[in-house]
Design a protein around this motif. Structure first.
Motif, PDB file in Angstrom:
ATOM      1  N   SER A   8       3.452 -14.444  -9.779  1.00  0.00           N
ATOM      2  CA  SER A   8       3.897 -15.724  -9.222  1.00  0.00           C
ATOM      3  C   SER A   8       3.634 -15.792  -7.713  1.00  0.00           C
ATOM      4  O   SER A   8       3.485 -16.879  -7.160  1.00  0.00           O
ATOM      5  N   GLN A   9       3.541 -14.646  -7.049  1.00  0.00           N
ATOM      6  CA  GLN A   9       3.240 -14.615  -5.615  1.00  0.00           C
ATOM      7  C   GLN A   9       1.753 -14.796  -5.336  1.00  0.00           C
ATOM      8  O   GLN A   9       1.355 -14.972  -4.191  1.00  0.00           O
ATOM      9  N   LEU A  10       0.935 -14.747  -6.377  1.00  0.00           N
ATOM     10  CA  LEU A  10      -0.526 -14.746  -6.214  1.00  0.00           C
ATOM     11  C   LEU A  10      -1.183 -16.003  -6.769  1.00  0.00           C
ATOM     12  O   LEU A  10      -2.397 -16.056  -6.907  1.00  0.00           O
ATOM     13  N   GLU A  11      -0.400 -17.031  -7.082  1.00  0.00           N
ATOM     14  CA  GLU A  11      -0.919 -18.184  -7.813  1.00  0.00           C
ATOM     15  C   GLU A  11      -2.010 -18.967  -7.096  1.00  0.00           C
ATOM     16  O   GLU A  11      -2.781 -19.664  -7.729  1.00  0.00           O
ATOM     17  N   HIS A  12      -2.114 -18.839  -5.776  1.00  0.00           N
ATOM     18  CA  HIS A  12      -3.135 -19.604  -5.046  1.00  0.00           C
ATOM     19  C   HIS A  12      -4.327 -18.757  -4.614  1.00  0.00           C
ATOM     20  O   HIS A  12      -5.140 -19.189  -3.798  1.00  0.00           O
ATOM     21  N   GLU A  13      -4.460 -17.574  -5.176  1.00  0.00           N
ATOM     22  CA  GLU A  13      -5.615 -16.745  -4.830  1.00  0.00           C
ATOM     23  C   GLU A  13      -6.885 -17.331  -5.445  1.00  0.00           C
ATOM     24  O   GLU A  13      -6.900 -17.713  -6.606  1.00  0.00           O
ATOM     25  N   ALA A  14      -7.933 -17.399  -4.639  1.00  0.00           N
ATOM     26  CA  ALA A  14      -9.202 -17.960  -5.107  1.00  0.00           C
ATOM     27  C   ALA A  14     -10.271 -16.884  -5.299  1.00  0.00           C
ATOM     28  O   ALA A  14     -11.078 -16.978  -6.222  1.00  0.00           O
ATOM     29  N   ALA A  15     -10.287 -15.880  -4.438  1.00  0.00           N
ATOM     30  CA  ALA A  15     -11.349 -14.868  -4.502  1.00  0.00           C
ATOM     31  C   ALA A  15     -10.889 -13.575  -3.858  1.00  0.00           C
ATOM     32  O   ALA A  15     -10.085 -13.583  -2.929  1.00  0.00           O
ATOM     33  N   VAL A  16     -11.427 -12.467  -4.368  1.00  0.00           N
ATOM     34  CA  VAL A  16     -11.226 -11.157  -3.749  1.00  0.00           C
ATOM     35  C   VAL A  16     -12.491 -10.843  -2.959  1.00  0.00           C
ATOM     36  O   VAL A  16     -13.606 -10.992  -3.467  1.00  0.00           O
ATOM     37  N   VAL A  17     -12.315 -10.436  -1.713  1.00  0.00           N
ATOM     38  CA  VAL A  17     -13.432 -10.067  -0.850  1.00  0.00           C
ATOM     39  C   VAL A  17     -13.303  -8.573  -0.546  1.00  0.00           C
ATOM     40  O   VAL A  17     -12.271  -8.131  -0.042  1.00  0.00           O
ATOM     41  N   TRP A  18     -14.337  -7.822  -0.892  1.00  0.00           N
ATOM     42  CA  TRP A  18     -14.340  -6.384  -0.621  1.00  0.00           C
ATOM     43  C   TRP A  18     -15.160  -6.105   0.624  1.00  0.00           C
ATOM     44  O   TRP A  18     -16.296  -6.574   0.738  1.00  0.00           O
ATOM     45  N   ARG A 106      -5.202 -13.684  -8.624  1.00  0.00           N
ATOM     46  CA  ARG A 106      -4.010 -14.107  -9.380  1.00  0.00           C
ATOM     47  C   ARG A 106      -3.506 -13.049 -10.356  1.00  0.00           C
ATOM     48  O   ARG A 106      -2.651 -13.339 -11.174  1.00  0.00           O
ATOM     49  N   LYS A 107      -4.034 -11.837 -10.305  1.00  0.00           N
ATOM     50  CA  LYS A 107      -3.595 -10.746 -11.181  1.00  0.00           C
ATOM     51  C   LYS A 107      -3.211  -9.539 -10.322  1.00  0.00           C
ATOM     52  O   LYS A 107      -3.995  -9.098  -9.484  1.00  0.00           O
ATOM     53  N   VAL A 108      -2.012  -9.026 -10.549  1.00  0.00           N
ATOM     54  CA  VAL A 108      -1.577  -7.824  -9.847  1.00  0.00           C
ATOM     55  C   VAL A 108      -2.434  -6.666 -10.343  1.00  0.00           C
ATOM     56  O   VAL A 108      -2.690  -6.538 -11.534  1.00  0.00           O
ATOM     57  N   GLY A 109      -2.903  -5.837  -9.456  1.00  0.00           N
ATOM     58  CA  GLY A 109      -3.674  -4.668  -9.858  1.00  0.00           C
ATOM     59  C   GLY A 109      -2.826  -3.745 -10.706  1.00  0.00           C
ATOM     60  O   GLY A 109      -1.591  -3.790 -10.673  1.00  0.00           O
ATOM     61  N   GLU A 110      -3.497  -2.882 -11.458  1.00  0.00           N
ATOM     62  CA  GLU A 110      -2.799  -1.991 -12.383  1.00  0.00           C
ATOM     63  C   GLU A 110      -2.973  -0.530 -11.995  1.00  0.00           C
ATOM     64  O   GLU A 110      -3.979  -0.146 -11.414  1.00  0.00           O
ATOM     65  N   LYS A 111      -1.982   0.239 -12.370  1.00  0.00           N
ATOM     66  CA  LYS A 111      -2.081   1.690 -12.257  1.00  0.00           C
ATOM     67  C   LYS A 111      -2.825   2.178 -13.494  1.00  0.00           C
ATOM     68  O   LYS A 111      -2.612   1.678 -14.585  1.00  0.00           O
ATOM     69  N   THR A 112      -3.714   3.127 -13.308  1.00  0.00           N
ATOM     70  CA  THR A 112      -4.456   3.723 -14.414  1.00  0.00           C
ATOM     71  C   THR A 112      -4.390   5.238 -14.242  1.00  0.00           C
ATOM     72  O   THR A 112      -4.021   5.722 -13.162  1.00  0.00           O
ATOM     73  N   PRO A 113      -4.761   6.006 -15.255  1.00  0.00           N
ATOM     74  CA  PRO A 113      -4.801   7.463 -15.059  1.00  0.00           C
ATOM     75  C   PRO A 113      -5.673   7.845 -13.854  1.00  0.00           C
ATOM     76  O   PRO A 113      -5.331   8.744 -13.092  1.00  0.00           O
ATOM     77  N   ARG A 114      -6.762   7.125 -13.658  1.00  0.00           N
ATOM     78  CA  ARG A 114      -7.633   7.426 -12.527  1.00  0.00           C
ATOM     79  C   ARG A 114      -6.927   7.163 -11.195  1.00  0.00           C
ATOM     80  O   ARG A 114      -6.977   7.976 -10.284  1.00  0.00           O
TER      81      ARG A 114
END
Length: 129
Positions: A8-18, A106-114
């Motif tokens: 809900s905090q990320l609803e206006h995100e348009a793009a990820v820039v690396w 608009r998606k929270v990153g996830e924890k993975t085994p890596r």
């Protein structure tokens, strides 16, 4: 800001820039930072380095009290695994660490085994009978 983000905090995100290739990292830290603009590289005021950020869509509104926008930034501190592979996070990861391959607008990153530094158990041959 809290490292535990909600979509809900990320609803206006348009793009990820690396700023750096995210495939080079097992994890990155993510946080919400206050900035004066919706787009463009935000200022960075932490140790370490910013490796990415999000840009907001035109419908994002600034906080009425501060006039600032909340934008997610992705960063690494000097003692993080990519900078110090044998250091504090040789195994494990900080609480706000997520796998950069799971980050999308608009998606929270996830924890993975890596991202959590889980080493695959070495295969040891069974003893001969």
């Amino acid at each position: 800001m809290s490292s535990l983000l909600h979509e809900s905090q990320l609803e206006h995100e348009a793009a990820v820039v690396w700023l750096e290739d995210p495939n080079n990292f097992d994890y990155v830290r993510q946080a919400l930072d206050k900035t004066g603009r919706r787009t463009g590289k935000p200022r960075y005021a932490r140790d370490g380095r910013m490796v990415g950020y999000v840009e907001l869509d035109k419908n994002a509104e600034a906080n009425p009290d501060s006039g600032l926008f909340q934008r997610r930034t992705f960063f690494l501190l000097p003692h993080d695994r990519p900078n110090d592979p044998e250091g504090l996070y040789k195994e494990g990861a900080p609480g706000e660490a997520v796998d950069p391959r799971t980050i999308q607008p608009r998606k929270v990153g996830e924890k993975t085994p890596r991202s959590q530094g889980e080493r695959k158990a070495e295969i040891v041959p069974a003893p001969s009978p």
